[in-house]
Design an enzyme around this catalytic site. Structure first.
Site, short mmCIF file in Angstrom:
data_model
loop_
_atom_site.label_atom_id
_atom_site.label_comp_id
_atom_site.label_asym_id
_atom_site.label_seq_id
_atom_site.Cartn_x
_atom_site.Cartn_y
_atom_site.Cartn_z
N TYR A 119 -4.85 8.05 6.46
CA TYR A 119 -5.39 7.44 5.23
C TYR A 119 -6.58 8.26 4.72
O TYR A 119 -6.60 8.69 3.56
CB TYR A 119 -5.81 6.02 5.54
CG TYR A 119 -6.34 5.22 4.38
CD1 TYR A 119 -5.48 4.71 3.40
CD2 TYR A 119 -7.70 4.94 4.26
CE1 TYR A 119 -5.96 3.95 2.35
CE2 TYR A 119 -8.19 4.17 3.21
CZ TYR A 119 -7.32 3.67 2.26
OH TYR A 119 -7.81 2.91 1.21
N GLY A 150 -5.49 11.75 3.83
CA GLY A 150 -4.55 11.63 2.70
C GLY A 150 -5.31 11.42 1.40
O GLY A 150 -5.04 12.07 0.39
N SER A 172 -10.25 -11.44 4.93
CA SER A 172 -9.11 -12.37 4.99
C SER A 172 -8.95 -12.90 6.41
O SER A 172 -8.70 -14.10 6.61
CB SER A 172 -7.83 -11.70 4.48
OG SER A 172 -7.72 -10.40 4.98
N ARG A 189 -19.54 3.01 11.66
CA ARG A 189 -20.65 2.15 12.08
C ARG A 189 -21.32 1.47 10.90
O ARG A 189 -21.83 0.38 11.00
CB ARG A 189 -21.71 2.98 12.81
CG ARG A 189 -21.38 3.28 14.28
CD ARG A 189 -22.26 4.41 14.79
NE ARG A 189 -21.95 5.65 14.06
CZ ARG A 189 -22.85 6.45 13.49
NH1 ARG A 189 -24.13 6.18 13.57
NH2 ARG A 189 -22.48 7.54 12.84
P1 NAD Z 1 -2.61 -3.38 -1.27
O1 NAD Z 1 -1.94 -2.96 -0.01
O2 NAD Z 1 -2.69 -4.84 -1.57
O3 NAD Z 1 -1.95 -2.66 -2.53
C1 NAD Z 1 -1.30 -1.42 -2.47
C2 NAD Z 1 -0.03 -1.51 -3.28
O4 NAD Z 1 0.64 -0.25 -3.26
C3 NAD Z 1 0.96 -2.54 -2.71
O5 NAD Z 1 1.45 -3.35 -3.74
C4 NAD Z 1 2.05 -1.67 -2.11
O6 NAD Z 1 3.31 -2.31 -2.06
C5 NAD Z 1 2.02 -0.46 -3.02
N1 NAD Z 1 2.56 0.75 -2.41
C6 NAD Z 1 2.29 1.27 -1.19
N2 NAD Z 1 2.98 2.40 -0.98
C7 NAD Z 1 3.70 2.61 -2.11
C8 NAD Z 1 4.62 3.61 -2.52
N3 NAD Z 1 4.94 4.64 -1.70
N4 NAD Z 1 5.19 3.52 -3.74
C9 NAD Z 1 4.89 2.48 -4.57
N5 NAD Z 1 4.04 1.50 -4.24
C10 NAD Z 1 3.45 1.56 -3.01
O7 NAD Z 1 -4.07 -2.74 -1.23
P2 NAD Z 1 -5.29 -2.88 -2.24
O8 NAD Z 1 -6.44 -3.39 -1.46
O9 NAD Z 1 -4.88 -3.59 -3.48
O10 NAD Z 1 -5.59 -1.34 -2.56
C11 NAD Z 1 -5.16 -0.72 -3.76
C12 NAD Z 1 -5.68 0.71 -3.80
O11 NAD Z 1 -7.11 0.71 -3.73
C13 NAD Z 1 -5.19 1.58 -2.63
O12 NAD Z 1 -4.91 2.87 -3.11
C14 NAD Z 1 -6.37 1.62 -1.70
O13 NAD Z 1 -6.39 2.79 -0.94
C15 NAD Z 1 -7.54 1.56 -2.67
N6 NAD Z 1 -8.73 1.00 -2.01
C16 NAD Z 1 -8.81 -0.32 -1.70
C17 NAD Z 1 -9.95 -0.80 -1.05
C18 NAD Z 1 -10.10 -2.25 -0.69
O14 NAD Z 1 -11.12 -2.63 -0.08
N7 NAD Z 1 -9.20 -3.14 -1.01
C19 NAD Z 1 -11.00 0.07 -0.71
C20 NAD Z 1 -10.87 1.42 -1.03
C21 NAD Z 1 -9.74 1.87 -1.70
#
Ligand code: NAD
Ligand code: UDP
Length: 324
Positions: free
Chosen positions: A157, A160, A201, A287
């Protein structure tokens, strides 16, 4: 006559917006907000961690389209803007199939950047505070290059997402693509998945069920938690900055809490009878984490988070009370 003219004008002002990962936690809130602002929204998702339940209330809206698609495969649509969110975000989910996680970050980003190039769209990348790894400087500023283990269990992650940032910058420099990179810090709110193992959660569900609250390690590690509405506001403002601003820009709430403090807050707000228990700390668990948001404040029109942790937790608890 006036209303007809106004209608036509509004139609022209409307943007066609693609949101990858739109059926996920954050994506669903973004779809909703951009639709409410009068745009056409295409929500693209493979439902790996997202769900139709998150966007069911939008289905049937003439300006909303749902596409089942995996971003690791090319996709084409005439759009003005792309928000690239597709990627599992919780450690349990992104470690489930780490090779697929890297493919989604890297090949998915290349496919979306290719689309942006083809249709001349503006594109925003949902990057993460994880690019800072286990940070040596505190709070984290955008100029810090990070402290990331390239071969650990979080690397699929972290690396990536780092590579995705590189691709965005290279497409910008090489092809003049209009890009925005936002580094999102821990975000929470309604529609977080109940089973994805993230701390907010987990604690709320455990507290509502009067089960033991599981703290990993000694609970002294810190995170800075941002309510989802504040993030969505920041992302839209970032997308609307002038072309010369690319980011990366931190979007997060600087309020910093230990996991023990978070557990106690959740117990207090739910009136739970849960006990706190301790489990081993996962490998490479950072941390501390706290964003420096001065760049966001300066470049995103004075943006700053509005929802304090206690208020955001109350709203999130109200959501989970209905489904637990
Ligand atoms: P989430 O897992 O709820 O949402 C991710 C979505 O992407 C899901 O609906 C999933 O089905 C879809 N997905 C995954 N792989 C896929 C693919 N190959 N093709 C098409 N769809 C795909 O997570 P989230 O918390 O809503 O995060 C959304 C974005 O924000 C992500 O990129 C995550 O890295 C970034 N992010 C989130 C947080 C956080 O605290 N929630 C923090 C930093 C970054
Ligand atoms: N955590 C915890 N108990 C849980 C889930 C997570 O103590 O039930 C800890 C985890 O070890 C980390 C912090 O809470 O230190 C935030 O974890 P999360 O997975 O939500 O986000 P990330 O580690 O990606 O910031």
């Amino acid at each position: 006559m006036f209303s007809l003219h106004k209608k036509r004008y509004n139609r022209l002002a409307m943007k066609r917006i693609l949101i990858t990962g739109g059926a996920g936690f954050i994506g669903s809130h973004l779809c909703e907000r951009l639709l409410n602002e009068g745009n056409d929204v295409i929500c693209l998702d493979n439902y790996f961690t997202g769900s139709k339940d998150n966007i069911r209330h939008l289905i049937g809206n003439d300006h909303f389209e749902l596409v089942r698609h995996d971003v690791t495969q090319p996709y084409t649509a005439e759009v003005d803007e792309i928000y690239n969110l597709a990627c599992p975000a919780s450690p349990i989910h992104y470690q489930y199939d780490p090779v697929k996680t890297i493919q989604t970050c890297v090949i998915g980003s290349m496919n979306m950047l290719g689309l942006a190039k083809l249709v001349r769209a503006k594109i925003l990348q949902a990057s993460t505070s994880e690019v800072y790894g286990d940070p040596d400087i505190h709070p984290q500023v955008e100029g810090y290059w990070g402290n990331v283990n390239p071969i650990g269990i979080r690397s699929c992650y972290d690396e990536g997402k780092r590579c995705a940032e590189t691709l965005f910058m290279d497409y910008h420099r090489q092809n003049n693509i209009r890009i925005k990179i936002v580094r999102i810090f821990n975000t929470y709110g309604p529609r977080m998945s109940m089973n994805d193992g993230r701390v907010v959660s987990n604690f709320i569900v455990q507290a509502l069920r009067n089960q033991d609250i599981t703290i990993y390690g000694d609970g002294q590690q810190t995170r800075s938690f941002q309510y989802v509405d504040d993030l969505v506001e920041g992302m839209i403002r970032a997308m609307n900055t002038g072309d010369s601003f690319t980011g990366p820009v931190n979007i997060g709430n600087p309020g910093e809490f230990t996991m023990l403090e978070l557990a106690q807050k959740v117990i207090d707000l739910t009136g739970s009878k849960s006990n706190i228990i301790f489990h081993p700390l996962p490998q490479d668990d950072p941390r501390q984490r706290k964003p420096d948001i001065s760049l966001a404040h300066k470049e995103l029109g004075g943006w700053e988070p509005k929802i304090r942790l206690e208020e955001g937790l109350k709203r999130t608890i109200a959501y989970f009370e209905k489904i637990v």
